[in-house]
Design an enzyme around this catalytic site. Structure first.
Site: not given
Length: 166
Positions: A82, A91, A94, A96
């Site tokens: 990343r 990307r 990711d 989160d």
């Protein structure tokens, strides 16, 4: 144990493989159990022109503290090459931290619930697949958020279909 929900996304370098390997890495986190993962969804990108994304949401039960979990997630992202070049840019991976139990956190490094999750179909619909009766720590029900967030631009991903990177 804290019940956490992790948003996963990828639009570069074999997104289905990236998400599969990320789930394997989540399952290996110390003091944590990967409980389940939603189906994969294909979604249009937010931000500059780029390939479509594959997204999912995973439930992780963990004893890790919030910042330790964030560090672990960022370590997994780095292991997937990343690179943070452009805000909302393409990307490889990711991850989160969407929700951390019933906690509301607002620190320089981490805001939970994730500040942008409530208006994003690619987060809410996969989350509803694995936690349909969820209520956020703010008191807002997932069901009420879904009523104001259309399914537009989102498709269930089927492994035998082609995920385009253009």
């Amino acid at each position: 144990m804290h019940t956490c929900y992790i948003g996963l996304g990828s639009n570069l370098d074999d997104p289905p493989g990236q998400l599969s390997r990320a789930l394997e890495a989540l399952a290996r986190l110390p003091e944590s159990t990967l409980v389940t993962c939603s189906p994969l969804y294909s979604s249009k990108p937010v931000g500059p022109p780029q390939p479509d994304y594959l997204n999912a949401v995973a439930r992780l039960d963990t004893r890790l503290e919030p910042l330790a979990l964030l560090d672990a997630l960022q370590s997994i992202e780095q292991a997937h090459q990343r690179v943070r070049v452009q805000h909302w840019g393409p990307r490889t991976l990711d991850l989160d931290l969407l929700l951390y139990g019933d906690e509301i956190l607002n620190t320089p490094r981490l805001t939970v619930p994730h500040p942008e999750m409530t208006g994003r179909a690619f987060v809410l619909y996969p989350l509803a697949d694995i936690a349909p009766h969820l209520t956020l720590p703010t008191g807002t029900s997932l069901a009420s958020l879904l009523k104001t967030c259309p399914f537009e631009g989102l498709e269930r991903f089927h492994p035998d279909s082609q995920h385009r990177e253009s």
